[in-house]
Every structure is written in C-alpha cells, then in structure tokens.
Design a protein around this motif. Structure first.
Motif, mmCIF file in Angstrom:
data_model
loop_
_atom_site.group_PDB
_atom_site.id
_atom_site.type_symbol
_atom_site.label_atom_id
_atom_site.label_comp_id
_atom_site.label_asym_id
_atom_site.label_seq_id
_atom_site.Cartn_x
_atom_site.Cartn_y
_atom_site.Cartn_z
ATOM 1 N N GLU A 32 -123.647 -62.742 -12.814
ATOM 2 C CA GLU A 32 -122.760 -63.713 -13.444
ATOM 3 C C GLU A 32 -121.794 -62.985 -14.376
ATOM 4 O OE1 GLU A 32 -122.613 -66.974 -12.792
ATOM 5 O OE2 GLU A 32 -124.164 -66.680 -11.267
ATOM 6 N N ARG A 33 -120.662 -63.603 -14.655
ATOM 7 C CA ARG A 33 -119.636 -62.997 -15.515
ATOM 8 C C ARG A 33 -120.209 -62.653 -16.902
ATOM 9 N NH1 ARG A 33 -114.251 -65.511 -14.732
ATOM 10 N NH2 ARG A 33 -114.234 -63.881 -13.185
ATOM 11 N N LEU A 34 -121.002 -63.549 -17.504
ATOM 12 C CA LEU A 34 -121.582 -63.287 -18.820
ATOM 13 C C LEU A 34 -122.548 -62.111 -18.772
ATOM 14 C CD1 LEU A 34 -121.876 -64.036 -21.793
ATOM 15 C CD2 LEU A 34 -123.624 -65.706 -21.119
ATOM 16 N N GLU A 35 -123.309 -62.012 -17.688
ATOM 17 C CA GLU A 35 -124.240 -60.897 -17.513
ATOM 18 C C GLU A 35 -123.482 -59.576 -17.440
ATOM 19 O OE1 GLU A 35 -128.018 -59.996 -14.528
ATOM 20 O OE2 GLU A 35 -126.739 -61.731 -14.155
ATOM 21 N N MET A 36 -122.362 -59.575 -16.720
ATOM 22 C CA MET A 36 -121.530 -58.378 -16.615
ATOM 23 C C MET A 36 -120.951 -58.006 -17.977
ATOM 24 S SD MET A 36 -120.072 -56.027 -14.639
ATOM 25 C CE MET A 36 -119.722 -56.511 -12.960
ATOM 26 N N LYS A 37 -120.455 -58.997 -18.708
ATOM 27 C CA LYS A 37 -119.881 -58.754 -20.031
ATOM 28 C C LYS A 37 -120.928 -58.155 -20.965
ATOM 29 C CE LYS A 37 -117.646 -61.123 -23.880
ATOM 30 N NZ LYS A 37 -117.251 -62.414 -24.444
ATOM 31 N N THR A 38 -122.137 -58.704 -20.933
ATOM 32 C CA THR A 38 -123.225 -58.187 -21.777
ATOM 33 C C THR A 38 -123.559 -56.755 -21.400
ATOM 34 O OG1 THR A 38 -124.128 -60.414 -22.020
ATOM 35 C CG2 THR A 38 -125.611 -58.585 -22.506
ATOM 36 N N LEU A 39 -123.651 -56.470 -20.110
ATOM 37 C CA LEU A 39 -123.950 -55.114 -19.657
ATOM 38 C C LEU A 39 -122.893 -54.135 -20.140
ATOM 39 C CD1 LEU A 39 -125.516 -53.016 -17.990
ATOM 40 C CD2 LEU A 39 -124.135 -53.724 -16.019
ATOM 41 N N LEU A 40 -121.632 -54.479 -19.974
ATOM 42 C CA LEU A 40 -120.553 -53.574 -20.378
ATOM 43 C C LEU A 40 -120.543 -53.350 -21.888
ATOM 44 C CD1 LEU A 40 -117.728 -54.777 -17.979
ATOM 45 C CD2 LEU A 40 -119.161 -52.732 -17.772
ATOM 46 N N GLN A 41 -120.855 -54.385 -22.671
ATOM 47 C CA GLN A 41 -120.921 -54.239 -24.128
ATOM 48 C C GLN A 41 -122.085 -53.348 -24.543
ATOM 49 O OE1 GLN A 41 -121.140 -58.334 -25.407
ATOM 50 N NE2 GLN A 41 -118.915 -58.517 -25.599
ATOM 51 N N CYS A 42 -123.181 -53.407 -23.800
ATOM 52 C CA CYS A 42 -124.387 -52.639 -24.144
ATOM 53 C C CYS A 42 -124.367 -51.220 -23.599
ATOM 54 C CB CYS A 42 -125.623 -53.346 -23.590
ATOM 55 S SG CYS A 42 -125.947 -54.960 -24.291
ATOM 56 N N LEU A 43 -123.407 -50.914 -22.732
ATOM 57 C CA LEU A 43 -123.417 -49.655 -22.006
ATOM 58 C C LEU A 43 -123.542 -48.403 -22.886
ATOM 59 C CD1 LEU A 43 -123.563 -49.166 -19.044
ATOM 60 C CD2 LEU A 43 -121.091 -48.928 -18.973
ATOM 61 N N PRO A 44 -122.800 -48.282 -23.990
ATOM 62 C CA PRO A 44 -122.973 -47.075 -24.822
ATOM 63 C C PRO A 44 -124.398 -46.930 -25.360
ATOM 64 C CG PRO A 44 -120.935 -48.192 -25.390
ATOM 65 C CD PRO A 44 -121.682 -49.116 -24.461
ATOM 66 N N ARG A 45 -124.998 -48.032 -25.795
ATOM 67 C CA ARG A 45 -126.382 -47.971 -26.288
ATOM 68 C C ARG A 45 -127.358 -47.720 -25.140
ATOM 69 N NH1 ARG A 45 -127.542 -52.895 -30.137
ATOM 70 N NH2 ARG A 45 -129.520 -51.821 -30.302
ATOM 71 N N TYR A 46 -127.062 -48.263 -23.979
ATOM 72 C CA TYR A 46 -127.897 -48.068 -22.794
ATOM 73 C C TYR A 46 -127.915 -46.585 -22.417
ATOM 74 C CZ TYR A 46 -130.067 -50.032 -18.549
ATOM 75 O OH TYR A 46 -130.938 -50.393 -17.553
ATOM 76 N N GLU A 47 -126.732 -45.985 -22.404
ATOM 77 C CA GLU A 47 -126.636 -44.560 -22.093
ATOM 78 C C GLU A 47 -127.384 -43.724 -23.131
ATOM 79 O OE1 GLU A 47 -123.275 -41.138 -21.161
ATOM 80 O OE2 GLU A 47 -122.654 -43.033 -22.043
ATOM 81 N N GLN A 48 -127.241 -44.066 -24.396
ATOM 82 C CA GLN A 48 -127.949 -43.347 -25.456
ATOM 83 C C GLN A 48 -129.464 -43.477 -25.280
ATOM 84 O OE1 GLN A 48 -126.857 -41.250 -27.747
ATOM 85 N NE2 GLN A 48 -128.947 -40.943 -28.452
ATOM 86 N N HIS A 49 -129.922 -44.657 -24.865
ATOM 87 C CA HIS A 49 -131.360 -44.859 -24.652
ATOM 88 C C HIS A 49 -131.883 -43.891 -23.593
ATOM 89 C CE1 HIS A 49 -135.200 -46.940 -24.536
ATOM 90 N NE2 HIS A 49 -135.086 -47.035 -23.214
#
Length: 198
Positions: A32-49
């Motif tokens: 879903e569009r909201l799921e994509m938006k959330t993923l893209l916003q979290c991406l820097p922290r996701y990569e750091q994790h």
C-alpha cells in the motif's frame, strides 16, 4: 528479471500480491502507498540496524518502485526470499505472538499461524546458536518497537528430515542465524540457521 511460478501468490488477508524470482532469491511484493511511505522514511534507520546487527532476522529490501498500470499506480518492493534454496520447508508458520484469529485449517501449502504452532517445540541443541537466535529476535523486536511498527511477525520454516541431515553446504558454510542469505555484498549475515526436526 524473470519471475516464475504460476503467476502471483495472494495471501487471504493482506491483499498483497507476491511473485518469486526464477532463481528463488528474490520476492516482489505489492504494498500500500502508506506502507511504502513508512518504509522509505525508515530506510536510513533500517540500514543502520543492519550495519550494527548483521545477524538481523528482518527481511532485506533491495528496491522500491511505483509503476503505472493504466490509471492505477502500484507500489512494489523487492526483498530477499526467506526460503530461497533447495531445502524448502515442509511447514511454514506466521507467528505474531497473539491468539486472536491465529488458527487456520492445516493443509498442504497453507501458511500456519500461532495456534497451529502452540503445541510444537523446536529444540536448538547448540546453546550458542540458541542464545544468538534469541538475541537477534530481541534486537529486531526492539528496533521495530522504536520505529513504532506494530504489525510484524516471525516467519518460521520447518523442514522434516528422514533421520539423516541434508547437505546444508548448498545453503551456507557458516552456522548460526539469519533471515536468509543476503544477495548484496556487505549485507551478508554472519550466521545462517536452518531449523530441522528429526
């Protein structure tokens, strides 16, 4: 990029469509569009994790796309396949840690849920592997909680053996834990674990 199989796979509740690459390494999933938006916003922290937790059990995302099909825009993510190689699980569980609406009628090919798993025991004889697995689950859970992600689950695949262990060299030469073998250089997990019941 070729996707094999008999077309997309659709789970009954999420509404997402899934395709598996011909070599079984990657999964393409609609979101879903909201799921994509959330993923893209979290991406820097996701990569750091992943940088600080190489044994993370979280799926690895390799791409996020939006395509236009006629008048409709569709969001897609490309991620690793948790079960990419020849040792396919006989049973797959989607575990959320709750009992509400968490039972399905067992039949071949159906992903089972928490209440289907309630009377099962998975033993991990190697105490170091067990501790590493529990630590990875704890770190991943804390990370998702910090992102305020509420809806996540543990995908557990179980392969039944006929008394002899399969040749796991085709999967990895390391022992340990991971969501699967990553396919991007620099994001390979240190450990890989396949849970087996004899």
């Amino acid at each position: 990029f070729f996707f094999g199989g008999n077309g997309p796979k659709k789970p009954p509740r999420s509404g997402s469509l899934f395709w598996v690459s011909q070599n079984r390494l990657l999964v393409l999933k609609t979101v879903e569009r909201l799921e994509m938006k959330t993923l893209l916003q979290c991406l820097p922290r996701y990569e750091q994790h992943f940088t600080t937790n190489r044994n993370s059990l979280l799926c690895r995302f390799f791409g996020a796309y939006e395509v236009q099909l006629g008048r409709r825009r569709v969001q897609l993510v490309v991620m690793n396949n948790a079960f990419p190689y020849t040792l396919q699980p006989d049973v797959v569980y989607d575990l959320k840690g709750t009992t509400e609406d968490r039972w399905v009628s067992p039949r071949p090919g159906v992903v089972l849920k928490d209440l289907n798993f309630a009377d099962k025991i998975i033993g991990i004889p190697d105490l170091k592997q067990k501790a590493a697995l529990l630590q990875a689950v704890k770190r991943d859970s804390q990370f998702l909680r910090g992102l305020r992600v509420m809806d996540y689950s543990l995908c557990l695949g179980v392969h039944y053996c006929d008394g002899s262990y399969p040749d796991l060299d085709c999967i990895t030469s390391d022992e340990g834990i991971s969501s699967c073998l990553a396919v991007l250089k620099g994001y390979e997990p240190k450990y890989q674990c396949t849970l087996l019941r004899t």
